[in-house]
Design a protein around this motif. Structure first.
Motif, mmCIF file in Angstrom:
data_model
loop_
_atom_site.group_PDB
_atom_site.id
_atom_site.type_symbol
_atom_site.label_atom_id
_atom_site.label_comp_id
_atom_site.label_asym_id
_atom_site.label_seq_id
_atom_site.Cartn_x
_atom_site.Cartn_y
_atom_site.Cartn_z
ATOM 1 N N GLY A 2 -5.591 -4.229 11.724
ATOM 2 C CA GLY A 2 -5.375 -5.099 10.580
ATOM 3 C C GLY A 2 -3.930 -5.120 10.130
ATOM 4 O O GLY A 2 -3.020 -4.617 10.809
ATOM 5 N N ASP A 3 -3.701 -5.693 8.947
ATOM 6 C CA ASP A 3 -2.348 -5.763 8.418
ATOM 7 C C ASP A 3 -1.967 -4.425 7.781
ATOM 8 O O ASP A 3 -2.744 -3.468 7.774
ATOM 9 C CB ASP A 3 -2.210 -6.917 7.426
ATOM 10 C CG ASP A 3 -3.078 -6.749 6.174
ATOM 11 O OD1 ASP A 3 -3.493 -5.614 5.864
ATOM 12 O OD2 ASP A 3 -3.339 -7.759 5.497
ATOM 13 N N TRP A 4 -0.777 -4.372 7.230
ATOM 14 C CA TRP A 4 -0.261 -3.098 6.714
ATOM 15 C C TRP A 4 -1.112 -2.546 5.575
ATOM 16 O O TRP A 4 -1.326 -1.326 5.487
ATOM 17 C CB TRP A 4 1.194 -3.259 6.273
ATOM 18 C CG TRP A 4 1.404 -4.148 5.081
ATOM 19 C CD1 TRP A 4 1.512 -5.510 5.076
ATOM 20 C CD2 TRP A 4 1.523 -3.732 3.715
ATOM 21 N NE1 TRP A 4 1.685 -5.973 3.797
ATOM 22 C CE2 TRP A 4 1.700 -4.914 2.936
ATOM 23 C CE3 TRP A 4 1.501 -2.507 3.064
ATOM 24 C CZ2 TRP A 4 1.843 -4.885 1.552
ATOM 25 C CZ3 TRP A 4 1.653 -2.460 1.685
ATOM 26 C CH2 TRP A 4 1.818 -3.634 0.947
ATOM 27 N N LYS A 5 -1.636 -3.424 4.715
ATOM 28 C CA LYS A 5 -2.480 -2.952 3.608
ATOM 29 C C LYS A 5 -3.813 -2.408 4.128
ATOM 30 O O LYS A 5 -4.307 -1.392 3.624
ATOM 31 C CB LYS A 5 -2.724 -4.089 2.613
ATOM 32 C CG LYS A 5 -1.499 -4.468 1.804
ATOM 33 C CD LYS A 5 -1.847 -5.398 0.662
ATOM 34 C CE LYS A 5 -2.345 -6.732 1.154
ATOM 35 N NZ LYS A 5 -2.624 -7.674 0.035
ATOM 36 N N GLN A 6 -4.379 -3.053 5.113
ATOM 37 C CA GLN A 6 -5.633 -2.574 5.696
ATOM 38 C C GLN A 6 -5.427 -1.223 6.382
ATOM 39 O O GLN A 6 -6.293 -0.343 6.318
ATOM 40 C CB GLN A 6 -6.172 -3.608 6.682
ATOM 41 C CG GLN A 6 -6.673 -4.883 6.018
ATOM 42 C CD GLN A 6 -6.973 -5.988 7.013
ATOM 43 O OE1 GLN A 6 -6.271 -6.158 8.014
ATOM 44 N NE2 GLN A 6 -8.026 -6.757 6.750
ATOM 45 N N ARG A 7 -4.292 -1.058 7.030
ATOM 46 C CA ARG A 7 -3.998 0.218 7.698
ATOM 47 C C ARG A 7 -3.885 1.358 6.692
ATOM 48 O O ARG A 7 -4.464 2.437 6.878
ATOM 49 C CB ARG A 7 -2.703 0.094 8.513
ATOM 50 C CG ARG A 7 -2.842 -0.758 9.758
ATOM 51 C CD ARG A 7 -1.490 -1.073 10.389
ATOM 52 N NE ARG A 7 -0.786 0.133 10.820
ATOM 53 C CZ ARG A 7 0.395 0.107 11.438
ATOM 54 N NH1 ARG A 7 0.998 -1.055 11.669
ATOM 55 N NH2 ARG A 7 0.979 1.235 11.814
ATOM 56 N N GLU B 17 11.177 5.620 -0.849
ATOM 57 C CA GLU B 17 10.711 5.732 -2.227
ATOM 58 C C GLU B 17 9.292 5.182 -2.372
ATOM 59 O O GLU B 17 8.456 5.760 -3.074
ATOM 60 C CB GLU B 17 11.662 4.992 -3.166
ATOM 61 C CG GLU B 17 11.306 5.107 -4.639
ATOM 62 C CD GLU B 17 11.365 6.534 -5.156
ATOM 63 O OE1 GLU B 17 10.654 6.834 -6.135
ATOM 64 O OE2 GLU B 17 12.128 7.352 -4.585
ATOM 65 N N ARG B 18 9.005 4.060 -1.717
ATOM 66 C CA ARG B 18 7.654 3.504 -1.749
ATOM 67 C C ARG B 18 6.660 4.464 -1.117
ATOM 68 O O ARG B 18 5.536 4.642 -1.614
ATOM 69 C CB ARG B 18 7.616 2.156 -1.026
ATOM 70 C CG ARG B 18 8.483 1.090 -1.651
ATOM 71 C CD ARG B 18 7.909 0.575 -2.948
ATOM 72 N NE ARG B 18 8.742 -0.495 -3.520
ATOM 73 C CZ ARG B 18 8.469 -1.098 -4.658
ATOM 74 N NH1 ARG B 18 7.396 -0.762 -5.357
ATOM 75 N NH2 ARG B 18 9.269 -2.045 -5.117
ATOM 76 N N HIS C 224 -1.986 -0.671 -6.373
ATOM 77 C CA HIS C 224 -0.660 -0.164 -6.010
ATOM 78 C C HIS C 224 -0.114 -0.908 -4.794
ATOM 79 O O HIS C 224 1.087 -1.236 -4.752
ATOM 80 C CB HIS C 224 -0.733 1.331 -5.717
ATOM 81 C CG HIS C 224 0.610 1.957 -5.512
ATOM 82 N ND1 HIS C 224 1.463 2.254 -6.550
ATOM 83 C CD2 HIS C 224 1.271 2.307 -4.382
ATOM 84 C CE1 HIS C 224 2.582 2.777 -6.082
ATOM 85 N NE2 HIS C 224 2.492 2.811 -4.754
ATOM 86 N N LEU C 225 -0.962 -1.199 -3.818
ATOM 87 C CA LEU C 225 -0.508 -1.938 -2.642
ATOM 88 C C LEU C 225 -0.093 -3.362 -3.020
ATOM 89 O O LEU C 225 0.858 -3.914 -2.448
ATOM 90 C CB LEU C 225 -1.609 -1.964 -1.579
ATOM 91 C CG LEU C 225 -1.975 -0.601 -0.968
ATOM 92 C CD1 LEU C 225 -3.076 -0.758 0.075
ATOM 93 C CD2 LEU C 225 -0.756 0.088 -0.368
ATOM 94 N N ALA C 226 -0.798 -3.956 -3.979
ATOM 95 C CA ALA C 226 -0.407 -5.287 -4.461
ATOM 96 C C ALA C 226 0.960 -5.232 -5.137
ATOM 97 O O ALA C 226 1.764 -6.170 -5.021
ATOM 98 C CB ALA C 226 -1.462 -5.824 -5.425
ATOM 99 N N HIS C 227 1.217 -4.134 -5.834
ATOM 100 C CA HIS C 227 2.522 -3.939 -6.476
ATOM 101 C C HIS C 227 3.626 -3.844 -5.418
ATOM 102 O O HIS C 227 4.706 -4.434 -5.588
ATOM 103 C CB HIS C 227 2.484 -2.659 -7.314
ATOM 104 C CG HIS C 227 3.779 -2.323 -7.973
ATOM 105 N ND1 HIS C 227 4.311 -3.054 -9.012
ATOM 106 C CD2 HIS C 227 4.663 -1.301 -7.737
ATOM 107 C CE1 HIS C 227 5.470 -2.510 -9.378
ATOM 108 N NE2 HIS C 227 5.697 -1.464 -8.623
ATOM 109 N N ILE C 228 3.347 -3.136 -4.328
ATOM 110 C CA ILE C 228 4.321 -3.054 -3.238
ATOM 111 C C ILE C 228 4.522 -4.426 -2.608
ATOM 112 O O ILE C 228 5.650 -4.851 -2.341
ATOM 113 C CB ILE C 228 3.845 -2.041 -2.173
ATOM 114 C CG1 ILE C 228 3.844 -0.616 -2.742
ATOM 115 C CG2 ILE C 228 4.746 -2.102 -0.933
ATOM 116 C CD1 ILE C 228 3.274 0.428 -1.801
#
Length: 224
Positions: free
Chosen positions: A74-79, A134-135, A208-212
């Motif tokens: 999947g994409d980075w958020k799914q990973r 930092e992220r 938090h992932l949406a914030h990134i």
């Protein structure tokens, strides 16, 4: 006269994990572990220099188990979500060690595997390289804190949990509406700390992932 048995590192960690299942990390000691193995604690210090080092190794072994069979999809958020849930599930089987990981981290192979995947996923997101450390730090603090908090709930006995629920009910339902008007209004709908932890974990992580994601620079049009 037969010599004293020599325990392997894995056998020591197996015994430590079993001992922690019936106690907690605070009361755990190398002396108690030695007694459980039928050996002097000094022999265990040949494998681990301290209780903290032993607990870190145990936490790292849990991370290794979480990474076994993992394939990024999947994409980075799914990973990141898949990895975080695997780590949560692994520590859920040994909640006594979750707080140790949150406090001390680990630093072994399991830690490196998880760090590598998180950094690779963040790099795939499109974030500039200079922002990724930092992220990454904030993301790992969030995940470790949530898992450590959940581990604290997971180590409670059934009686302790029921006592906590009763105290929560008394605190919420018995609130004076003049002094605590909001609490009195929502008393029948608010939920105790231990309720629906997975959904809370996923929602907090997703936020938090949406914030990134919101901080990722837009891609430039091809040919510009």
């Amino acid at each position: 006269m037969a010599g004293r048995r020599r325990w392997s590192t894995e056998e020591i960690l197996d015994a430590a994990a079993e001992l922690l299942r019936t106690g907690d990390a605070e009361s755990f000691s190398v002396r108690k572990l030695g007694a459980a193995l039928g050996t002097d604690s000094s022999s265990l210090y040949r494998h681990f220099r301290s209780k903290t080092e032993l607990l870190r190794a145990l936490a790292d072994r849990i991370l290794v188990s979480a990474m076994e069979g993992y394939r990024p999809e999947g994409d980075w958020k799914q990973r990141i979500t898949a990895l975080a849930l695997r780590v949560r599930e692994a520590f859920g089987r040994q909640p006594q060690v979750a707080a140790v990981w949150g406090r001390y981290a680990s630093g072994g192979t399991g830690s490196r595997l998880a760090m590598e995947e998180l950094l690779q996923a963040l790099r795939a997101s499109g974030l500039p390289d200079e922002e990724i450390p930092e992220r990454y730090h904030r993301l790992t603090v969030l995940i470790a804190s949530l898992i450590a908090s959940e581990g604290g709930v997971g180590t409670m006995t059934a009686d302790e949990y029921e006592q906590g629920l009763e105290l929560f009910r008394v605190s919420a339902l018995g609130a004076d509406p003049e002094r605590f008007p909001a609490l009195a209004h929502f008393a029948r709908d608010v939920r105790p700390l231990g309720a629906d932890r997975r959904a809370a974990f996923e929602e907090i992580l997703a936020a938090h992932l949406a914030h990134i994601e919101a901080a990722i620079p837009p891609k430039r049009p091809t040919g510009s």
